[in-house]
Design a protein around this motif. Sequence first.
Motif, PDB file in Angstrom:
ATOM      1  N   GLY A 206       0.812  -1.199   0.000  1.00 56.40           N
ATOM      2  CA  GLY A 206       0.000   0.000   0.000  1.00 56.40           C
ATOM      3  C   GLY A 206       0.850   1.255   0.000  1.00 56.40           C
ATOM      4  N   VAL A 207       0.562   2.178  -0.908  1.00 61.25           N
ATOM      5  CA  VAL A 207       1.301   3.436  -1.005  1.00 61.25           C
ATOM      6  C   VAL A 207       0.302   4.587  -1.026  1.00 61.25           C
ATOM      7  CG1 VAL A 207       3.300   2.443  -2.169  1.00 61.25           C
ATOM      8  CG2 VAL A 207       1.374   3.263  -3.512  1.00 61.25           C
ATOM      9  N   PRO A 208       0.708   5.769  -0.584  1.00 59.93           N
ATOM     10  CA  PRO A 208      -0.212   6.920  -0.600  1.00 59.93           C
ATOM     11  C   PRO A 208      -0.616   7.283  -2.020  1.00 59.93           C
ATOM     12  CG  PRO A 208       1.687   7.350   0.804  1.00 59.93           C
ATOM     13  CD  PRO A 208       1.993   6.116   0.045  1.00 59.93           C
ATOM     14  N   PRO A 209      -1.847   7.747  -2.216  1.00 62.96           N
ATOM     15  CA  PRO A 209      -2.283   8.142  -3.562  1.00 62.96           C
ATOM     16  C   PRO A 209      -1.614   9.428  -4.019  1.00 62.96           C
ATOM     17  CG  PRO A 209      -3.970   8.680  -1.952  1.00 62.96           C
ATOM     18  CD  PRO A 209      -2.909   7.916  -1.210  1.00 62.96           C
ATOM     19  N   LEU A 210      -1.455   9.545  -5.327  1.00 61.07           N
ATOM     20  CA  LEU A 210      -0.898  10.761  -5.903  1.00 61.07           C
ATOM     21  C   LEU A 210      -1.983  11.818  -6.044  1.00 61.07           C
ATOM     22  CD1 LEU A 210       1.376   9.318  -8.740  1.00 61.07           C
ATOM     23  CD2 LEU A 210       2.104  10.282  -6.548  1.00 61.07           C
ATOM     24  N   PRO A 211      -1.625  13.097  -6.020  1.00 61.66           N
ATOM     25  CA  PRO A 211      -2.631  14.147  -6.212  1.00 61.66           C
ATOM     26  C   PRO A 211      -3.136  14.165  -7.652  1.00 61.66           C
ATOM     27  CG  PRO A 211      -0.439  15.098  -6.134  1.00 61.66           C
ATOM     28  CD  PRO A 211      -0.279  13.652  -5.785  1.00 61.66           C
ATOM     29  N   ASP A 212      -4.329  14.684  -7.838  1.00 56.86           N
ATOM     30  CA  ASP A 212      -4.875  14.869  -9.177  1.00 56.86           C
ATOM     31  C   ASP A 212      -3.990  15.845  -9.946  1.00 56.86           C
ATOM     32  OD1 ASP A 212      -6.365  15.524 -11.435  1.00 56.86           O
ATOM     33  OD2 ASP A 212      -8.267  15.335 -10.393  1.00 56.86           O
ATOM     34  N   PRO A 213      -3.615  15.523 -11.201  1.00 59.32           N
ATOM     35  CA  PRO A 213      -2.774  16.464 -11.962  1.00 59.32           C
ATOM     36  C   PRO A 213      -3.356  17.869 -12.053  1.00 59.32           C
ATOM     37  CG  PRO A 213      -2.886  14.364 -13.089  1.00 59.32           C
ATOM     38  CD  PRO A 213      -3.850  14.283 -11.957  1.00 59.32           C
ATOM     39  N   ALA A 214      -4.700  17.958 -12.065  1.00 63.34           N
ATOM     40  CA  ALA A 214      -5.325  19.282 -12.154  1.00 63.34           C
ATOM     41  C   ALA A 214      -5.153  20.090 -10.879  1.00 63.34           C
ATOM     42  CB  ALA A 214      -6.814  19.135 -12.466  1.00 63.34           C
ATOM     43  N   ALA A 215      -4.801  19.432  -9.774  1.00 60.44           N
ATOM     44  CA  ALA A 215      -4.654  20.127  -8.490  1.00 60.44           C
ATOM     45  C   ALA A 215      -3.201  20.400  -8.133  1.00 60.44           C
ATOM     46  CB  ALA A 215      -5.305  19.304  -7.380  1.00 60.44           C
ATOM     47  N   VAL A 216      -2.271  20.055  -8.996  1.00 62.45           N
ATOM     48  CA  VAL A 216      -0.852  20.271  -8.701  1.00 62.45           C
ATOM     49  C   VAL A 216      -0.543  21.766  -8.735  1.00 62.45           C
ATOM     50  CG1 VAL A 216       1.494  19.859  -9.517  1.00 62.45           C
ATOM     51  CG2 VAL A 216      -0.180  18.003  -9.566  1.00 62.45           C
ATOM     52  N   ARG A 217      -0.028  22.295  -7.646  1.00 62.56           N
ATOM     53  CA  ARG A 217       0.303  23.708  -7.541  1.00 62.56           C
ATOM     54  C   ARG A 217       1.605  23.882  -6.770  1.00 62.56           C
ATOM     55  NH1 ARG A 217      -3.015  23.536 -10.643  1.00 62.56           N
ATOM     56  NH2 ARG A 217      -4.912  24.754 -10.938  1.00 62.56           N
ATOM     57  N   LEU A 218       2.285  24.966  -7.037  1.00 63.16           N
ATOM     58  CA  LEU A 218       3.450  25.369  -6.274  1.00 63.16           C
ATOM     59  C   LEU A 218       3.029  26.297  -5.140  1.00 63.16           C
ATOM     60  CD1 LEU A 218       5.856  26.059  -9.250  1.00 63.16           C
ATOM     61  CD2 LEU A 218       6.414  24.552  -7.331  1.00 63.16           C
ATOM     62  N   PRO A 219       3.856  26.468  -4.112  1.00 60.83           N
ATOM     63  CA  PRO A 219       3.554  27.492  -3.101  1.00 60.83           C
ATOM     64  C   PRO A 219       3.427  28.870  -3.751  1.00 60.83           C
ATOM     65  CG  PRO A 219       5.319  26.056  -2.343  1.00 60.83           C
ATOM     66  CD  PRO A 219       5.071  25.694  -3.775  1.00 60.83           C
ATOM     67  N   GLY A 220       2.576  29.716  -3.166  1.00 58.32           N
ATOM     68  CA  GLY A 220       2.307  31.008  -3.775  1.00 58.32           C
ATOM     69  C   GLY A 220       3.519  31.898  -3.931  1.00 58.32           C
ATOM     70  N   TRP A 221       4.538  31.716  -3.079  1.00 60.90           N
ATOM     71  CA  TRP A 221       5.725  32.564  -3.138  1.00 60.90           C
ATOM     72  C   TRP A 221       6.724  32.106  -4.185  1.00 60.90           C
ATOM     73  CZ3 TRP A 221       9.471  29.052  -2.262  1.00 60.90           C
ATOM     74  CH2 TRP A 221       9.169  27.981  -1.424  1.00 60.90           C
ATOM     75  N   TYR A 222       6.578  30.897  -4.695  1.00 62.66           N
ATOM     76  CA  TYR A 222       7.635  30.340  -5.542  1.00 62.66           C
ATOM     77  C   TYR A 222       7.878  31.125  -6.834  1.00 62.66           C
ATOM     78  CZ  TYR A 222      10.658  27.063  -7.927  1.00 62.66           C
ATOM     79  OH  TYR A 222      11.729  26.512  -8.585  1.00 62.66           O
TER      80      TYR A 222
END
Length: 314
Positions: A206-222
Amino acid sequence: MELQRVEAVSGTRPQGPRLLSDPRLLAVGAAGFAAAAAALWALRGLPLGTALFWLSPFPLFAAGLGFGPGAAAAAVALAVALLWGLSGFAAALAFFALFGAPAALLLAAGLRGGGFQSALPLALLGLWPVAVLLIAALFLSGGEGLQAAMRAMLEATLGRAGFAVPEPVLSQVVRVKAAAIGFLSAVALLGNGFVARRSLLRWGVGVPPLPDPAAVRLPGWYPLLPALAAGLFLAVPAEADAAPVSALLLLLVPLLVMGIAGVHARAKGRPGRVPMLALFYVLLALFLQVMGPALVGLGLYDQFRRRASAPPTV
């Protein structure tokens, strides 16, 4: 009385944990030895050594995804110690900087809250190589020293291969060599992480699920960091701009990855998704100079668009 006799003979309690039966310790040992063996294979110049070197993060990700970030960190420590003892400090430092530390950091930053968080690990793909670049530049007495070291390394490599490169081309390659190394390291880390996850799933772990590609974001300051790097690049003279231009290119790598995630999000659910993505990656490999900036722009668009719940149709 009988319990005390058993403890005196065996040194452990009956049915207690044993060192060689602890799956976490076995995973740490196997991952550390496998990663060190792959790196040593390359350092000794053995056949397929280059391929094995770029695959050396695989056991680290497998241990971390299966048993947590602590297992990955312990495996990295074991691999670095083995490389230091068998091949010297320089080999251990190179492995630690390219694969060991970033693999452990990506897992520690991502495995939180029962799933895999994407923002901070994605930012680390740019932040870690830039930190290594700045430390190297400081150690080599600034940008001119870094540029001289990159030139010497490239000339030695080309000399062994018997290639003669014109001076203008050589100068351009020297300016971006550090960025190229960081980019290849990021690609290797991402590729090994995804393959390790798929392998564990096939093995029933069992491994943790990956995030939805549509929800991938960087921190706002990056996004401020590439802008600062661009300003520094414009301010320094051309003969000492290897560090700023490499830092700028490295800080754009997470935005490039975000653009690739945006392509996956837009292809999701469409007929012919697999051949479309296969063609996309072929074109990306062949025309990176053209598609790279376009994907960075797509990543910036996805980072700042107001509605992040669903990608727009194309």
